[in-house]
Design an enzyme around this catalytic site. Structure first.
Site, PDB file in Angstrom:
ATOM      1  NE  ARG A  63      39.453  46.418  36.231  1.00 25.66           N
ATOM      2  CZ  ARG A  63      39.851  46.735  35.030  1.00 25.66           C
ATOM      3  NH1 ARG A  63      39.248  47.853  34.510  1.00 25.66           N
ATOM      4  NH2 ARG A  63      40.541  46.142  34.345  1.00 25.66           N
TER       5      ARG A  63
ATOM      6  NE  ARG B 212      43.824  41.155  48.213  1.00 24.41           N
ATOM      7  CZ  ARG B 212      42.772  40.481  48.813  1.00 24.41           C
ATOM      8  NH1 ARG B 212      42.135  40.991  49.573  1.00 24.41           N
ATOM      9  NH2 ARG B 212      42.395  39.286  48.530  1.00 24.41           N
TER      10      ARG B 212
ATOM     11  CD  GLU C 116      40.632  34.994  37.418  1.00 22.38           C
ATOM     12  OE1 GLU C 116      41.020  34.031  38.149  1.00 22.38           O
ATOM     13  OE2 GLU C 116      40.761  36.208  37.922  1.00 22.38           O
TER      14      GLU C 116
ATOM     15  CE1 TYR D 264      40.036  41.903  46.618  1.00 23.67           C
ATOM     16  CE2 TYR D 264      41.564  43.571  46.478  1.00 23.67           C
ATOM     17  CZ  TYR D 264      41.210  42.241  46.209  1.00 23.67           C
ATOM     18  OH  TYR D 264      42.065  41.415  45.562  1.00 23.67           O
TER      19      TYR D 264
ATOM     20  NE  ARG E 282      54.919  33.904  54.643  1.00 21.16           N
ATOM     21  CZ  ARG E 282      53.909  33.410  53.868  1.00 21.16           C
ATOM     22  NH1 ARG E 282      54.561  32.891  52.651  1.00 21.16           N
ATOM     23  NH2 ARG E 282      52.413  33.533  53.892  1.00 21.16           N
TER      24      ARG E 282
ATOM     25  CG  ASP F 222      40.295  38.292  51.577  1.00 19.88           C
ATOM     26  OD1 ASP F 222      40.093  38.431  50.502  1.00 19.88           O
ATOM     27  OD2 ASP F 222      41.285  38.502  52.469  1.00 19.88           O
TER      28      ASP F 222
ATOM     29  NE  ARG G 113      43.271  35.073  39.518  1.00 23.38           N
ATOM     30  CZ  ARG G 113      43.055  35.781  40.552  1.00 23.38           C
ATOM     31  NH1 ARG G 113      44.092  35.699  41.514  1.00 23.38           N
ATOM     32  NH2 ARG G 113      41.883  36.090  40.968  1.00 23.38           N
TER      33      ARG G 113
HETATM   34  N1  UDP Z   1      49.456  40.930  42.406  1.00 23.96           N
HETATM   35  C1  UDP Z   1      50.649  41.122  41.650  1.00 23.96           C
HETATM   36  N2  UDP Z   1      51.083  40.204  41.286  1.00 23.96           N
HETATM   37  C2  UDP Z   1      50.736  39.022  41.374  1.00 23.96           C
HETATM   38  C3  UDP Z   1      49.605  38.749  42.414  1.00 23.96           C
HETATM   39  C4  UDP Z   1      49.072  39.872  43.064  1.00 23.96           C
HETATM   40  O1  UDP Z   1      50.842  42.342  41.297  1.00 23.96           O
HETATM   41  O2  UDP Z   1      51.221  37.969  40.668  1.00 23.96           O
HETATM   42  C5  UDP Z   1      48.754  42.126  43.198  1.00 23.96           C
HETATM   43  C6  UDP Z   1      47.784  42.842  42.380  1.00 23.96           C
HETATM   44  O3  UDP Z   1      47.599  44.399  42.428  1.00 23.96           O
HETATM   45  C7  UDP Z   1      46.603  42.210  42.875  1.00 23.96           C
HETATM   46  C8  UDP Z   1      46.784  42.211  44.429  1.00 23.96           C
HETATM   47  O4  UDP Z   1      48.092  41.992  44.404  1.00 23.96           O
HETATM   48  O5  UDP Z   1      45.303  42.910  42.490  1.00 23.96           O
HETATM   49  C9  UDP Z   1      45.958  41.332  45.272  1.00 23.96           C
HETATM   50  O6  UDP Z   1      46.102  40.118  44.770  1.00 23.96           O
HETATM   51  P1  UDP Z   1      45.234  38.868  45.352  1.00 23.96           P
HETATM   52  O7  UDP Z   1      45.745  37.745  44.562  1.00 23.96           O
HETATM   53  O8  UDP Z   1      45.017  38.962  46.663  1.00 23.96           O
HETATM   54  O9  UDP Z   1      43.923  39.184  44.473  1.00 23.96           O
HETATM   55  P2  UDP Z   1      42.764  38.536  44.234  1.00 23.96           P
HETATM   56  O10 UDP Z   1      42.954  37.011  44.383  1.00 23.96           O
HETATM   57  O11 UDP Z   1      41.623  38.826  45.277  1.00 23.96           O
HETATM   58  O12 UDP Z   1      42.159  38.719  42.836  1.00 23.96           O
END
Ligand code: UDP
Length: 371
Positions: free
Chosen positions: A249, A172, A300, A348, A176, A350, A280
């Site tokens: 989850r 996801r 969270e 999952y 870059r 978006d 986070r």
């Molecule tokens: N992820 C990570 N570190 C980060 C942010 C994301 O390892 O700092 C990984 C983690 O496995 C997460 C996945 O990337 O579940 C997808 O992150 P995203 O931010 O897309 O998740 P959401 O916002 O849907 O919770």
């Protein structure tokens, strides 16, 4: 003839979109939601003049012009660009993984140097065909970034070792070799001005909505009044968990109003170490360039879902996907019921993909997309 053409179960994005389109097509439709509010998990509420994302941060982004045009009928969007920061034991890194991240991690300056570093770490790990999230992550960004920015966060978020998680979760995130902190590779991105709740309210304009109503508690009564049901709740709950429970989850938020103007200087800071218990912290005002004197933050905490909790993320590993496939078969036999959305399809999704799916279904059910 039954009283209603459509009964929509769930007032989240999927349900609101289908209800909107059904109404536009001239059908009678009623929306139920068991919560006391519309919007599902995109619900926002005003606290100290700040739109608080009560069920977690939602940043709208899409590559689909059709979806973007559709959603813009219900809200004006600001120009927010998601650029989360990772905090690993006090070291700050840019996300998604880009030249700023690589420079901070290794001191590399050019894309060629960054690529060489990652290639070296991939080779050392001996991964050719990544089979799980850990192998996929190391092969994309190398071991150092995996260990500092991915492993701890992911294991907190999903409550499972990275070796037992599907690779797609990490795909996801963009990788870059440019200096670009935009988390999404989407043409269109932003937050609805005035909040998501008002936006969903406009989608449901003229549609009858009944809140605090649990469809499954009185299923046969509801089924008797509608020709067709659009069900957006958990698919396993619909079938009374008869094949077993799918895993989700859940997330718990600790939200505080702070008497300060600026707590962390960014909408999202990810705590990527294993020790910090939260994944986070969201500072909501920065989604809308807030100038309020106070600020609202949400920590969270991720946990395994158990009955009574709110499900947030389907755990799309092999075992759960296999169980979902069995539920899907049951769903296909269910006459006059359509399952949709993150929980109805155990996916999952978006927000933009939810809208796309809901518009596609609407086009099939009611004819082409209607304004
Ligand atoms: N992820 C990570 N570190 C980060 C942010 C994301 O390892 O700092 C990984 C983690 O496995 C997460 C996945 O990337 O579940 C997808 O992150 P995203 O931010 O897309 O998740 P959401 O916002 O849907 O919770």
């Amino acid at each position: 003839m039954k009283k209603l053409d459509y009964l929509v179960v769930g007032a989240g994005l999927f349900g609101a979109t289908v209800a909107n389109q059904a109404k536009r097509a001239g059908h009678s439709v009623l929306v139920l939601d068991k919560r006391p509010h519309i919007g599902g998990n995109v619900y926002t509420e005003n606290v100290e003049g700040i739109q608080v994302h009560r069920y977690g941060a939602h940043i709208f982004h899409t590559n689909s012009r059709e979806v973007w045009n559709f959603i813009n009928r219900f809200a004006e969007f600001n120009r927010f660009t998601n650029s989360p920061v990772a905090n690993y034991h006090g070291e700050l890194y840019s996300l998604p993984f880009n030249m700023y991240t690589f420079n901070r991690m290794w001191g590399v300056v050019t894309p060629a140097e960054a690529e060489a570093k990652i290639a070296e770490q991939r080779r050392a790990a001996g991964i050719t065909d990544p089979k799980n999230l850990e192998e996929q992550a190391i092969s994309l960004v190398g071991k150092d970034i995996y260990e500092k920015l991915i492993k701890g966060y992911t294991e907190k978020q999903w409550g499972r070792p990275c070796t037992e998680l599907p690779a797609f979760i990490i795909k996801r995130l963009p990788v870059r070799f440019t200096f670009d902190n935009n988390y999404f590779n989407a043409l269109y991105q932003g937050i609805p001005i005035g909040g998501y709740t008002a936006m969903v309210g406009r989608m449901l304009d003229g549609v009858e909505v009944q809140l605090n109503t649990d469809y499954l508690k009185e299923k046969s009564r509801w089924d008797a009044i509608a020709e067709k049901i659009i069900y957006t709740g958990p698919i396993d709950a619909y079938f009374d968990y008869r094949l077993g429970t799918l895993q989700y989850r859940s997330v718990r938020f600790e939200t505080e109003v702070l008497d300060m103007q600026n707590f962390q200087g960014n909408a999202a800071v990810n705590y990527t170490d294993r020790e910090t218990p939260w994944t986070r912290i969201i500072e909501h005002k920065w989604f809308e360039f807030g100038t309020q004197p106070k600020t609202v933050i949400s920590r969270e905490y991720s946990s395994e879902w158990k009955p009574g909790d709110e499900p947030y993320y389907p755990v799309n590993d092999e075992k759960n996907n296999a169980l979902y496939a069995q539920y899907k078969k049951l769903a296909e036999e269910e006459k006059n019921v359509i399952f949709g959305g993150r929980l109805g399809e155990y996916k999952y999704y978006d927000m933009d993909a939810v809208l796309e799916a809901a518009l596609k279904l609407s086009a099939k059910e009611f004819g082409s997309c209607r304004g």
